[in-house]
Design a protein around this motif. Sequence first.
Motif, PDB file in Angstrom:
ATOM      1  N   THR A  69       0.849  -1.189   0.000  1.00 55.58           N
ATOM      2  CA  THR A  69       0.000   0.000   0.000  1.00 55.58           C
ATOM      3  C   THR A  69       0.881   1.235   0.000  1.00 55.58           C
ATOM      4  O   THR A  69       2.056   1.190   0.358  1.00 55.58           O
ATOM      5  CB  THR A  69      -0.913   0.028   1.236  1.00 55.58           C
ATOM      6  N   ASP A  70       0.317   2.371  -0.403  1.00 51.25           N
ATOM      7  CA  ASP A  70       1.077   3.620  -0.423  1.00 51.25           C
ATOM      8  C   ASP A  70       1.206   4.231   0.966  1.00 51.25           C
ATOM      9  O   ASP A  70       2.188   4.894   1.279  1.00 51.25           O
ATOM     10  CB  ASP A  70       0.406   4.637  -1.351  1.00 51.25           C
ATOM     11  N   SER A  71       0.203   4.034   1.816  1.00 52.84           N
ATOM     12  CA  SER A  71       0.253   4.622   3.151  1.00 52.84           C
ATOM     13  C   SER A  71       0.887   3.625   4.117  1.00 52.84           C
ATOM     14  O   SER A  71       0.659   2.432   4.014  1.00 52.84           O
ATOM     15  CB  SER A  71      -1.154   4.992   3.621  1.00 52.84           C
TER      16      SER A  71
END
Length: 92
Positions: A69-71
Amino acid sequence: MAFSHRIAALAAVVAIPLGIAATSFALTDQPKPPKVPPRVELDSGSPTPTPTRPAPTPSDEVVSRPPVTDSPASDDDDDASDDDRGEPGDDG
């Protein structure tokens, strides 16, 4: 007269704890040495214990990777990327 009161107080400060220690020592029981039987007999009628097998070793297992995921999952203050920013409160 004041000197005799000081001597009496000093004697009490020394004599009372010594009396308590002597009384405590006199009242304690001394442990008796253990009695060892002259001959020890084993029970020959008991079955012999069966040998136990060791637990099998775990086999190699393939585990799938977690999704990317990006976060970030959690925001830690001790990330290596935070050290390069020079944010207030940094020790380095």
